[in-house]
Enzyme design. Structure first.
Site, mmCIF file in Angstrom:
data_model
loop_
_atom_site.group_PDB
_atom_site.id
_atom_site.type_symbol
_atom_site.label_atom_id
_atom_site.label_comp_id
_atom_site.label_asym_id
_atom_site.label_seq_id
_atom_site.Cartn_x
_atom_site.Cartn_y
_atom_site.Cartn_z
ATOM 1 N N PHE A 140 0.855 -1.191 0.000
ATOM 2 C CA PHE A 140 0.000 0.000 0.000
ATOM 3 C C PHE A 140 0.889 1.237 0.000
ATOM 4 O O PHE A 140 1.634 1.473 0.948
ATOM 5 C CB PHE A 140 -0.959 0.056 1.195
ATOM 6 C CG PHE A 140 -1.844 1.278 1.109
ATOM 7 C CD1 PHE A 140 -3.004 1.271 0.350
ATOM 8 C CD2 PHE A 140 -1.479 2.471 1.728
ATOM 9 C CE1 PHE A 140 -3.784 2.415 0.211
ATOM 10 C CE2 PHE A 140 -2.252 3.617 1.592
ATOM 11 C CZ PHE A 140 -3.418 3.587 0.835
ATOM 12 N N ASP A 225 9.241 2.839 2.299
ATOM 13 C CA ASP A 225 8.048 3.629 2.585
ATOM 14 C C ASP A 225 7.752 3.490 4.075
ATOM 15 O O ASP A 225 7.177 2.499 4.514
ATOM 16 C CB ASP A 225 6.873 3.128 1.732
ATOM 17 C CG ASP A 225 5.593 3.928 1.999
ATOM 18 O OD1 ASP A 225 5.535 4.644 3.020
ATOM 19 O OD2 ASP A 225 4.652 3.808 1.193
ATOM 20 N N LYS A 254 2.303 11.214 7.427
ATOM 21 C CA LYS A 254 1.444 10.953 8.575
ATOM 22 C C LYS A 254 1.894 11.654 9.865
ATOM 23 O O LYS A 254 1.633 12.832 10.032
ATOM 24 C CB LYS A 254 1.294 9.440 8.757
ATOM 25 C CG LYS A 254 0.528 8.831 7.575
ATOM 26 C CD LYS A 254 -0.112 7.501 7.851
ATOM 27 C CE LYS A 254 -1.132 7.174 6.765
ATOM 28 N NZ LYS A 254 -0.761 6.107 5.875
#
Ligand code: PLP
Length: 399
Positions: A140, A225, A254
């Protein structure tokens, strides 16, 4: 207004691209959030790890309010007095050399793809338009066309083609598959240290270390990531530290703002970001002074309040508690730090129903994939609060 009225407005006027739990939140502090009727819940999702510092952290709020009164946006046509200090502080805590600031996580991924491709053509000598970036099954990395094009999740891809070529897919955690997939045109390997959205999938120990060695041997850029795993979530500042490596490029987002503002960044150790020249990439809001001031405060909170150590300690304590659950429906409990997944057996009827029951008990969680419940509270959680959560979880997930 009643909760149902708020829900009605969303349903009537909003695109239906989410299926949220029907709780309408209006306030938050630390690990706690309150709905519009004043009911209190513990947030065990923390906005997919964007709220590591806890909801509405007072020090980040203060930095944001002060900066908002001074200067919010200049565009990168001019310089601002927050950007340089933000770069320096971020490089110091992550031991990086260069930063490229963006807004969302997906934009950081898009940025890294551009930079690594250009590095491939101008430094590695790959023929024009032939660059390949290897990715993993069940990845993802976000929701743009290029990114969903290399997703292996049907619901992410179906109906959205044609897609960007150049992304061979290999199984996650399989080092032989990585070696076999590398060609003279391979410029990068993009991978999550732990696959969060796939259901908190942890690769075999040593995987990242071996991946780093394989990439080095073939002059391939290792891109981690860490948008979800980074900034303390797994009990280290970056998850790569569990294997004692440093990626060539690292993506964070985030929790870089503690949930106040969309901020992401590409961090570079190898001279990959150096290939980008003025005019080749940018973003109106990327690196704006408000974002930089917020991120500086958010990083400071992580370090000063020992949230990284707390994630390790509370994560271990939480896992220990979960492992005492005696329920044959639980297939596996796995995690690192405060990134924890409880996988239920397929005949449990799906994790969603359990999340709804946990919500009724005052615990907000979200299923990831069909059968896994993720527990990822803000890193400010105390032992008493973990006990509070475990008590509710035992009620729903115990025998
Ligand atoms: C959330 C996430 C992204 C995308 O970030 P957005 O800010 O939603 O675009 C990318 N990679 C990982 C691992 C993520 O968890």
């Amino acid at each position: 207004m009643k909760p149902n009225e708020f829900i009605g407005l969303e349903e009537e006027y909003g695109a239906h691209n989410y299926k949220p739990l029907d709780v309408v939140l209006s306030r938050g502090r630390g690990v706690w959030v309150w709905d519009v009727e004043g009911n209190k819940y513990m947030d065990c999702l923390a906005a997919y790890s964007a709220v590591n510092q806890g909801h509405c952290h007072p020090k980040i709020l203060k930095a944001m309010a002060e900066q908002a009164e001074r200067l919010t946006l200049t565009s990168r046509a001019f310089r601002n007095d927050q950007l340089g200090p933000f770069y320096k502080e971020l490089c110091e805590i992550t031991r990086s050399h260069k930063v490229l600031p963006m807004n969302s996580g997906a934009e950081a991924v898009e940025t890294v793809i551009k930079a690594v491709r250009k590095w491939g053509y101008t430094v590695k000598g790959v023929p024009d338009d032939q660059a390949e970036i290897i990715v993993c099954a069940d990845n993802f990395h976000g929701r743009t066309i290029t990114i969903v094009g290399f997703s292996t999740e049907e619901s992410s891809r179906r109906g959205f083609g044609p897609f960007t070529p150049g992304f061979p897919v290999i199984p996650f955690g399989d080092i032989e598959a990585l070696e076999a997939a590398i060609t003279p045109n391979t410029v990068g390997f993009l991978v999550e240290p732990i696959q969060g959205e796939a259901g908190v999938v942890i690769p075999p120990e040593g995987y990242l270390k071996k991946a780093k060695a394989v990439c080095e041997e073939h002059n391939v850029v290792l891109i981690l990531d860490e948008i979800q795993t980074g900034l303390g979530r797994t009990g280290k500042l970056l998850a790569e530290e569990h294997e004692g490596i440093e990626a060539d490029l690292t993506l964070i987002g985030k929790a870089l703002s503690g949930g106040f503002y969309p901020i992401s960044a590409v961090l570079s150790n190898k001279e990959v970001l150096g290939v980008l020249r003025p005019g080749e990439h940018g973003s109106t809001f990327g690196g704006n002074p408000l974002a930089c001031a917020v991120a500086r405060a958010a990083m400071k909170v992580l370090v000063e309040e020992n949230l990284i150590e707390n994630a390790e300690k509370m994560g271990a304590y939480f896992m220990e508690g979960l492992k005492t659950l005696d329920n044959p429906m639980i297939r596996e409990i796995r995690g690192k730090g405060l990134m924890i997944g409880v996988e239920l057996s397929p005949d449990a009827g799906g994790a969603r129903a359990y999340c709804e029951r946990l919500m009724a008990e005052g615990l907000l969680c979200k299923e990831t994939h069909e059968n896994t419940i993720r527990f990822a509270p803000p890193l400010v959680i105390t032992q008493e609060e973990v006990d509070w959560a475990l008590e509710r979880i035992r009620k729903v997930l115990g025998r």
